[in-house]
Design a protein around this motif. Structure first.
Motif, PDB file in Angstrom:
ATOM      1  N   GLU A  93      25.500  35.063  -8.780  1.00 55.50           N
ATOM      2  CA  GLU A  93      26.296  35.365 -10.296  1.00 55.50           C
ATOM      3  C   GLU A  93      26.628  34.668 -10.858  1.00 55.50           C
ATOM      4  O   GLU A  93      26.226  35.076 -12.188  1.00 55.50           O
ATOM      5  CB  GLU A  93      24.408  35.776 -10.897  1.00 55.50           C
ATOM      6  N   SER A  94      27.789  35.759 -10.692  1.00 55.46           N
ATOM      7  CA  SER A  94      28.950  36.023 -11.450  1.00 55.46           C
ATOM      8  C   SER A  94      29.665  34.943 -11.733  1.00 55.46           C
ATOM      9  O   SER A  94      31.027  35.313 -12.237  1.00 55.46           O
ATOM     10  CB  SER A  94      29.487  37.919 -10.843  1.00 55.46           C
ATOM     11  N   GLY A  95      30.045  33.781 -11.290  1.00 57.90           N
ATOM     12  CA  GLY A  95      30.731  33.281 -10.944  1.00 57.90           C
ATOM     13  C   GLY A  95      29.678  31.681 -11.039  1.00 57.90           C
ATOM     14  O   GLY A  95      29.439  31.636  -9.929  1.00 57.90           O
ATOM     15  N   PRO A  96      30.872  29.889 -11.301  1.00 55.70           N
ATOM     16  CA  PRO A  96      29.561  28.892 -11.090  1.00 55.70           C
ATOM     17  C   PRO A  96      30.539  28.741  -9.731  1.00 55.70           C
ATOM     18  O   PRO A  96      29.550  27.528  -9.594  1.00 55.70           O
ATOM     19  CB  PRO A  96      30.774  28.515 -12.302  1.00 55.70           C
ATOM     20  N   HIS A  97      31.185  29.346  -8.476  1.00 54.27           N
ATOM     21  CA  HIS A  97      31.712  28.300  -8.011  1.00 54.27           C
ATOM     22  C   HIS A  97      31.903  29.782  -6.701  1.00 54.27           C
ATOM     23  O   HIS A  97      33.057  30.107  -6.468  1.00 54.27           O
ATOM     24  CB  HIS A  97      33.295  27.775  -8.282  1.00 54.27           C
ATOM     25  N   LEU A  98      31.095  30.146  -6.138  1.00 55.06           N
ATOM     26  CA  LEU A  98      31.183  31.815  -5.141  1.00 55.06           C
ATOM     27  C   LEU A  98      32.538  30.965  -4.414  1.00 55.06           C
ATOM     28  O   LEU A  98      32.878  31.940  -3.435  1.00 55.06           O
ATOM     29  CB  LEU A  98      29.492  31.173  -4.389  1.00 55.06           C
ATOM     30  N   HIS A  99      31.805  29.462  -3.606  1.00 55.03           N
ATOM     31  CA  HIS A  99      32.652  29.396  -2.489  1.00 55.03           C
ATOM     32  C   HIS A  99      34.372  29.113  -2.621  1.00 55.03           C
ATOM     33  O   HIS A  99      35.054  29.945  -1.751  1.00 55.03           O
ATOM     34  CB  HIS A  99      32.252  27.698  -1.911  1.00 55.03           C
ATOM     35  N   ARG A 104      39.041  32.366  -2.819  1.00 51.31           N
ATOM     36  CA  ARG A 104      40.189  32.865  -3.288  1.00 51.31           C
ATOM     37  C   ARG A 104      40.607  34.740  -3.070  1.00 51.31           C
ATOM     38  O   ARG A 104      41.997  34.878  -2.776  1.00 51.31           O
ATOM     39  CB  ARG A 104      40.507  32.810  -4.853  1.00 51.31           C
ATOM     40  N   ILE A 105      39.854  35.456  -2.805  1.00 46.55           N
ATOM     41  CA  ILE A 105      39.625  36.690  -2.157  1.00 46.55           C
ATOM     42  C   ILE A 105      40.917  36.735  -0.576  1.00 46.55           C
ATOM     43  O   ILE A 105      41.763  37.757  -0.736  1.00 46.55           O
ATOM     44  CB  ILE A 105      38.191  37.464  -2.185  1.00 46.55           C
ATOM     45  N   ARG A 106      40.512  36.304  -0.305  1.00 48.61           N
ATOM     46  CA  ARG A 106      40.946  35.825   1.085  1.00 48.61           C
ATOM     47  C   ARG A 106      42.793  35.595   1.345  1.00 48.61           C
ATOM     48  O   ARG A 106      43.173  35.580   1.698  1.00 48.61           O
ATOM     49  CB  ARG A 106      39.834  34.791   2.261  1.00 48.61           C
ATOM     50  N   GLN A 107      42.677  33.863   0.425  1.00 51.33           N
ATOM     51  CA  GLN A 107      43.612  33.919  -0.132  1.00 51.33           C
ATOM     52  C   GLN A 107      44.834  35.120  -0.760  1.00 51.33           C
ATOM     53  O   GLN A 107      46.383  35.381  -0.314  1.00 51.33           O
ATOM     54  CB  GLN A 107      43.832  32.438  -1.105  1.00 51.33           C
ATOM     55  N   PRO A 118      17.895  41.728  -5.325  1.00 53.96           N
ATOM     56  CA  PRO A 118      16.787  41.685  -4.497  1.00 53.96           C
ATOM     57  C   PRO A 118      16.012  39.895  -4.229  1.00 53.96           C
ATOM     58  O   PRO A 118      15.499  39.926  -3.512  1.00 53.96           O
ATOM     59  CB  PRO A 118      16.775  42.971  -5.155  1.00 53.96           C
ATOM     60  N   GLY A 119      16.437  39.791  -5.344  1.00 54.48           N
ATOM     61  CA  GLY A 119      15.501  38.307  -6.150  1.00 54.48           C
ATOM     62  C   GLY A 119      16.690  37.424  -5.693  1.00 54.48           C
ATOM     63  O   GLY A 119      16.055  36.817  -5.955  1.00 54.48           O
ATOM     64  N   THR A 120      17.593  37.954  -4.902  1.00 58.78           N
ATOM     65  CA  THR A 120      18.876  36.772  -4.334  1.00 58.78           C
ATOM     66  C   THR A 120      18.136  36.774  -3.023  1.00 58.78           C
ATOM     67  O   THR A 120      18.336  37.228  -1.980  1.00 58.78           O
ATOM     68  CB  THR A 120      20.344  36.721  -4.344  1.00 58.78           C
ATOM     69  N   SER A 121      18.310  34.484  -2.596  1.00 59.70           N
ATOM     70  CA  SER A 121      17.219  34.262  -1.734  1.00 59.70           C
ATOM     71  C   SER A 121      18.596  34.278  -0.637  1.00 59.70           C
ATOM     72  O   SER A 121      20.066  34.000  -1.242  1.00 59.70           O
ATOM     73  CB  SER A 121      17.534  32.963  -1.485  1.00 59.70           C
ATOM     74  N   LEU A 122      18.954  35.096   1.090  1.00 55.11           N
ATOM     75  CA  LEU A 122      18.983  34.789   1.662  1.00 55.11           C
ATOM     76  C   LEU A 122      20.011  33.494   2.159  1.00 55.11           C
ATOM     77  O   LEU A 122      21.322  33.114   2.872  1.00 55.11           O
ATOM     78  CB  LEU A 122      19.056  34.967   3.361  1.00 55.11           C
ATOM     79  N   SER A 123      19.306  32.063   1.732  1.00 52.67           N
ATOM     80  CA  SER A 123      20.361  30.904   2.006  1.00 52.67           C
ATOM     81  C   SER A 123      21.793  30.715   1.257  1.00 52.67           C
ATOM     82  O   SER A 123      22.122  29.980   1.715  1.00 52.67           O
ATOM     83  CB  SER A 123      18.984  29.924   1.050  1.00 52.67           C
ATOM     84  N   VAL A 124      21.420  31.191   0.452  1.00 49.03           N
ATOM     85  CA  VAL A 124      23.548  31.303  -0.186  1.00 49.03           C
ATOM     86  C   VAL A 124      24.211  31.527   0.231  1.00 49.03           C
ATOM     87  O   VAL A 124      24.990  30.941   0.491  1.00 49.03           O
ATOM     88  CB  VAL A 124      23.054  32.774  -2.183  1.00 49.03           C
ATOM     89  N   LEU A 125      23.798  32.715   1.542  1.00 49.81           N
ATOM     90  CA  LEU A 125      24.623  33.285   2.442  1.00 49.81           C
ATOM     91  C   LEU A 125      25.242  31.978   3.190  1.00 49.81           C
ATOM     92  O   LEU A 125      25.898  31.268   4.062  1.00 49.81           O
ATOM     93  CB  LEU A 125      24.322  34.476   3.127  1.00 49.81           C
ATOM     94  N   GLU A 126      23.973  31.588   3.510  1.00 51.48           N
ATOM     95  CA  GLU A 126      24.059  30.053   4.928  1.00 51.48           C
ATOM     96  C   GLU A 126      25.534  28.815   4.337  1.00 51.48           C
ATOM     97  O   GLU A 126      26.230  28.833   5.189  1.00 51.48           O
ATOM     98  CB  GLU A 126      22.547  29.571   5.145  1.00 51.48           C
ATOM     99  N   GLU A 127      25.891  29.051   3.645  1.00 47.91           N
ATOM    100  CA  GLU A 127      26.465  28.446   2.670  1.00 47.91           C
ATOM    101  C   GLU A 127      28.163  28.593   2.527  1.00 47.91           C
ATOM    102  O   GLU A 127      28.983  27.962   2.409  1.00 47.91           O
ATOM    103  CB  GLU A 127      25.693  27.573   1.052  1.00 47.91           C
ATOM    104  N   VAL A 128      27.971  29.666   3.046  1.00 47.88           N
ATOM    105  CA  VAL A 128      29.465  30.319   2.045  1.00 47.88           C
ATOM    106  C   VAL A 128      29.387  31.501   3.905  1.00 47.88           C
ATOM    107  O   VAL A 128      30.264  32.428   3.994  1.00 47.88           O
ATOM    108  CB  VAL A 128      29.648  31.164   1.604  1.00 47.88           C
ATOM    109  N   ILE A 129      29.067  31.424   4.506  1.00 51.29           N
ATOM    110  CA  ILE A 129      29.258  32.300   5.886  1.00 51.29           C
ATOM    111  C   ILE A 129      30.381  32.602   7.019  1.00 51.29           C
ATOM    112  O   ILE A 129      30.550  33.637   7.504  1.00 51.29           O
ATOM    113  CB  ILE A 129      28.035  32.149   7.020  1.00 51.29           C
ATOM    114  N   ASP A 130      30.853  31.648   6.544  1.00 48.75           N
ATOM    115  CA  ASP A 130      32.000  30.513   7.499  1.00 48.75           C
ATOM    116  C   ASP A 130      33.349  31.639   6.526  1.00 48.75           C
ATOM    117  O   ASP A 130      34.625  32.095   6.588  1.00 48.75           O
ATOM    118  CB  ASP A 130      32.495  29.968   7.805  1.00 48.75           C
ATOM    119  N   LEU A 131      33.073  32.651   5.016  1.00 47.66           N
ATOM    120  CA  LEU A 131      33.693  32.764   4.322  1.00 47.66           C
ATOM    121  C   LEU A 131      33.942  34.291   4.286  1.00 47.66           C
ATOM    122  O   LEU A 131      35.065  35.171   3.545  1.00 47.66           O
ATOM    123  CB  LEU A 131      33.773  32.085   3.092  1.00 47.66           C
ATOM    124  N   VAL A 132      32.731  34.638   5.046  1.00 47.62           N
ATOM    125  CA  VAL A 132      32.694  36.302   4.597  1.00 47.62           C
ATOM    126  C   VAL A 132      33.283  37.402   5.577  1.00 47.62           C
ATOM    127  O   VAL A 132      32.447  36.869   6.975  1.00 47.62           O
ATOM    128  CB  VAL A 132      30.800  36.466   4.058  1.00 47.62           C
TER     129      VAL A 132
END
Length: 219
Positions: A93-99, A104-107, A118-132
């Motif tokens: 929720e802290s920026g428009p483009h999580l991916h 950028r953090i990795r870069q 608590p109210g954020t779905s795990l589905s968010v993680l599915e889309e970026v799992i290769d970057l975390v």
């Protein structure tokens, strides 16, 4: 079952003695130092800026796990890298483009983490799992220390662990909020391998830190 990483949150420490506090944590057997960064906007509190993190860096060799509760988050990534962070964790929720933010953090040469409220779905993680490299599940709503653990988090830990395992991810699964010796074992049994604890570590002052950390590791 391996002992979890214990990541004391310095939000609960003596702010007048922060350098001594982080040094004492290393001596006491902590694994990481968890730094809660709050901006008074994304969450209703203001805590630690990059200059404080930079000042703390010479006092310990432990990794700095910096939890950025700021919005927008992208302008702050380099500042905390330069201050000595090892991990940067961000909220979707802290920026428009999580991916893009995680990339950028990795870069920047850091480990990247995503934080789910608590109210954020795990589905968010599915889309970026290769970057975390780190998934942080909040077991309280962020913004204040000393809150009580939300019991339903245990089921979310189980589901997050299953998701990471299915993807073959080696990311750490961390829990933050109301973690004590009374619930640490349940968190680990559910699949967490890193625990953030504030009051549970700092209670009793430096002479008690080693015993408090040991209690969390062996719960």
């Amino acid at each position: 079952m391996p002992s979890p990483l214990i990541c004391p949150s310095i939000l609960a420490s003596d702010f007048a003695r922060l350098g001594e506090e982080v040094a004492a944590l290393e001596t006491a057997g902590a694994d990481w130092v968890h730094v809660d960064v709050m901006d008074g906007h994304f969450v209703p509190n203001i805590t630690i800026g990059p200059d404080v993190v930079k000042a703390l860096r010479p006092h310990t060799k432990l990794p700095f796990d910096v939890h950025l509760m700021v919005a927008p988050v992208d302008p702050w990534l380099e500042a905390y890298r330069d201050a000595g962070a090892d991990y940067l964790t961000v909220h979707p929720e802290s920026g428009p483009h999580l991916h893009r933010t995680l990339g950028r953090i990795r870069q920047l040469g850091l480990k990247a983490g995503v934080v789910l409220n608590p109210g954020t779905s795990l589905s968010v993680l599915e889309e970026v799992i290769d970057l975390v490299d780190l998934v942080l599940l909040m077991s309280v709503n962020p913004g204040f220390g000393g809150q009580s653990f939300i019991p339903s988090t245990l089921k979310k830990i189980e589901r997050a662990r299953a998701l990471l395992d299915a993807a073959g991810s080696r990311a750490h699964l961390q829990v933050d909020g109301g973690v004590t010796a009374a619930n640490a074992g349940a968190c680990v049994a559910a699949g967490a391998d890193a625990l953030v604890a504030g009051t549970a570590v700092f209670r009793g002052g430096p002479p008690a830190y080693a015993d408090n950390i040991r209690a969390l590791k062996t719960a």
